[in-house]
Scaffold this active site. Structure first.
Site, PDB file in Angstrom:
ATOM      1  N   HIS A 176     118.026  33.647 117.797  1.00 38.21           N
ATOM      2  CA  HIS A 176     116.754  33.584 118.530  1.00 38.21           C
ATOM      3  C   HIS A 176     116.768  34.505 119.741  1.00 38.21           C
ATOM      4  CE1 HIS A 176     116.043  29.783 116.194  1.00 38.21           C
ATOM      5  NE2 HIS A 176     114.878  30.380 116.100  1.00 38.21           N
ATOM      6  N   ALA A 205     115.466  38.820 121.072  1.00 41.66           N
ATOM      7  CA  ALA A 205     114.322  39.734 120.973  1.00 41.66           C
ATOM      8  C   ALA A 205     114.265  40.463 119.628  1.00 41.66           C
ATOM      9  CB  ALA A 205     114.357  40.744 122.118  1.00 41.66           C
ATOM     10  N   LEU A 206     115.426  40.597 118.973  1.00 40.68           N
ATOM     11  CA  LEU A 206     115.417  41.281 117.680  1.00 40.68           C
ATOM     12  C   LEU A 206     114.692  40.441 116.623  1.00 40.68           C
ATOM     13  CD1 LEU A 206     116.356  43.783 116.168  1.00 40.68           C
ATOM     14  CD2 LEU A 206     118.498  42.583 115.653  1.00 40.68           C
TER      15      LEU A 206
HETATM   16  N1  LIG Z   1     117.754  32.220 106.888  1.00 37.54           N
HETATM   17  C1  LIG Z   1     117.566  31.011 107.439  1.00 37.54           C
HETATM   18  N2  LIG Z   1     118.370  29.979 107.089  1.00 37.54           N
HETATM   19  C2  LIG Z   1     118.210  28.748 107.613  1.00 37.54           C
HETATM   20  N3  LIG Z   1     117.257  28.447 108.515  1.00 37.54           N
HETATM   21  C3  LIG Z   1     116.433  29.434 108.895  1.00 37.54           C
HETATM   22  C4  LIG Z   1     116.541  30.747 108.390  1.00 37.54           C
HETATM   23  N4  LIG Z   1     115.577  31.511 108.945  1.00 37.54           N
HETATM   24  C5  LIG Z   1     114.890  30.694 109.770  1.00 37.54           C
HETATM   25  N5  LIG Z   1     115.408  29.451 109.742  1.00 37.54           N
HETATM   26  C6  LIG Z   1     114.942  28.261 110.483  1.00 37.54           C
HETATM   27  O1  LIG Z   1     113.535  28.249 110.427  1.00 37.54           O
HETATM   28  C7  LIG Z   1     113.085  28.089 111.750  1.00 37.54           C
HETATM   29  C8  LIG Z   1     111.750  28.698 112.018  1.00 37.54           C
HETATM   30  O2  LIG Z   1     111.439  28.475 113.381  1.00 37.54           O
HETATM   31  P1  LIG Z   1     112.474  28.946 114.483  1.00 37.54           P
HETATM   32  O3  LIG Z   1     112.491  30.453 114.564  1.00 37.54           O
HETATM   33  O4  LIG Z   1     112.222  28.225 115.745  1.00 37.54           O
HETATM   34  O5  LIG Z   1     113.904  28.462 113.938  1.00 37.54           O
HETATM   35  C9  LIG Z   1     114.139  28.780 112.599  1.00 37.54           C
HETATM   36  C10 LIG Z   1     115.383  28.304 111.929  1.00 37.54           C
HETATM   37  O6  LIG Z   1     115.705  27.013 112.342  1.00 37.54           O
HETATM   38 ZN   LIG Z   2     111.054  32.345 115.182  1.00 39.12          ZN
END
Ligand SMILES: Nc1ncnc2c1ncn2[C@@H]1O[C@@H]2COP(=O)(O)O[C@H]2[C@H]1O
Ligand SMILES: [Zn+2]
Length: 356
Positions: free
Chosen positions: A102, A104-105
């Site tokens: 989580h 900036a990328l």
């Molecule tokens: N490749 C991945 N594998 C498992 N969980 C993911 C993956 N990509 C996104 N997520 C989950 O999906 C969520 C979407 O919201 P968030 O970006 O807050 O946090 C993210 C992760 O918890």
């Molecule tokens: Zn996100």
């Protein structure tokens, strides 16, 4: 082409013995290559990791700025170029670069995916400039100031954000409120009439709150119902807003629908963040969250579950709404990535980034 940048990066020019001047020339060369990559910003194979290195860690600023100018949003909304750049810089800096996933990328990746969806005929033929502005803003800010741990962790550790937002969509509320304060701080929209600014902030919130993955089923069943009843009309502004919510949700979890080498990198990053949280939970004597225990999970196992139960149901509905070559490409990657996680030998499942 992208391939030629990659081979350039491995060329023997970059040695330790270069002078300041040569370094400067190399910087210029990378900036030129980053610019060149932006010509293909609408490609589903866009390599955001490569772009991040060529733009010297500024992918979110450079990419979003490029999209704003390409859409003519700067002229149309009479945006101040300096304020826009400053706003994007403070947004980028408000992401935690120490988070494996989580950061900036991820925001840049979601913005690039969002752009791909905004270009789909169903959307491009109906969205207003205001919709596009919002879609891009929401994508760029949707995880602002993410602490690298999930809501459960914040609740269990009595974090002030959990009580502030009464244990509901804690992170998403925080991302939204952070986005609004940076918007105000930058003065980017200070020349808008206050009702317009108000409306924009509210819609921004509604888009960012839709990314709460724990509410996916609510959004998905509404999407399904409205598709079944052919009830989505893109000339209706509320329906367009709903589609923007679904597009942002897709962009947020599209990493398993990217080509294998990109999908693999994201999977390792997200797992690293989960496992880090698990390690902290163990140290604090809390229950270790389900996906966060490195002793009972593997990257492959998590991916197979995530694809089957979260990604596939969403992208199947999206493909019903937007039955396009891109949707088929995404579902194709998703299927073959799931196959790879299931069948490839361990040594082929590792994530690696090539170095400059
Ligand atoms: N490749 C991945 N594998 C498992 N969980 C993911 C993956 N990509 C996104 N997520 C989950 O999906 C969520 C979407 O919201 P968030 O970006 O807050 O946090 C993210 C992760 O918890
Ligand atoms: Zn996100």
């Amino acid at each position: 082409s992208v391939r030629s940048f990659q081979s350039n990066l491995h060329s023997p020019h970059y040695s330790k013995h270069h002078t300041q001047a040569t370094h400067h020339m190399l910087d210029q060369k990378y900036i030129g290559q980053a610019k060149c990559m932006l010509q293909k910003v609408g490609s589903w194979n866009f390599d955001i990791f490569l772009f991040e290195r060529l733009s010297n860690g500024n992918s979110l600023v450079d990419l979003t700025f490029h999209l704003f100018s390409e859409y003519g949003l700067i002229k149309l909304f009479r945006l101040d170029l300096l304020k826009l750049r400053r706003f994007l810089v403070i947004v980028q800096e408000a992401y935690h670069s120490e988070n494996p996933y989580h950061n900036a990328l991820h925001a840049a990746d979601v913005t690039q995916a969002m752009y791909c969806y905004l270009q789909e005929p169903q959307l491009s033929e109906s969205l207003t400039s205001c919709d596009i502005l919002l879609g891009l803003l929401a994508a760029a800010t949707h995880d602002l100031d993410h602490p690298g741990v999930n809501q459960t962790f914040l609740i269990n550790t009595n974090h002030y954000l959990a009580s502030l937002y009464q244990n509901t969509s804690v992170l998403e509320n925080h991302h939204w409120k952070s986005a609004v304060s940076l918007l105000r701080e930058s003065g980017l929209l200070s020349h808008f009439p206050s009702e317009d600014r108000q409306c924009l902030e509210t819609r921004l919130g509604s888009l960012i709150l839709a990314t709460d993955i724990s509410r996916q089923n609510e959004y998905l069943s509404e999407f399904r119902t409205r598709l079944d009843r052919a009830e989505l009309h893109m000339n209706n502004s509320q329906d367009r807003h709903f589609i923007l919510q679904m597009a942002l949700k897709c962009a947020d979890i599209c990493n398993p629908c990217r080509p294998w080498h990109l999908c693999k990198l994201w999977s390792h990053k997200v797992t690293e963040e989960f496992f880090n949280q698990g390690d902290i939970e163990r140290r604090l004597n809390l229950d270790v969250s389900i996906l966060c225990d490195r002793n009972s999970n593997s990257v492959a196992k998590i991916q197979i579950g995530f694809i089957s139960f979260v990604v596939e149901p969403l992208f199947v509905e999206w493909a019903r709404f937007s039955d396009t070559p891109l949707s088929h490409v995404m579902l194709g990657h998703m299927t073959s990535n799931k196959f790879n996680w299931t069948h490839l030998p361990q040594k082929d499942l590792r994530g690696t980034t090539q170095k400059l």
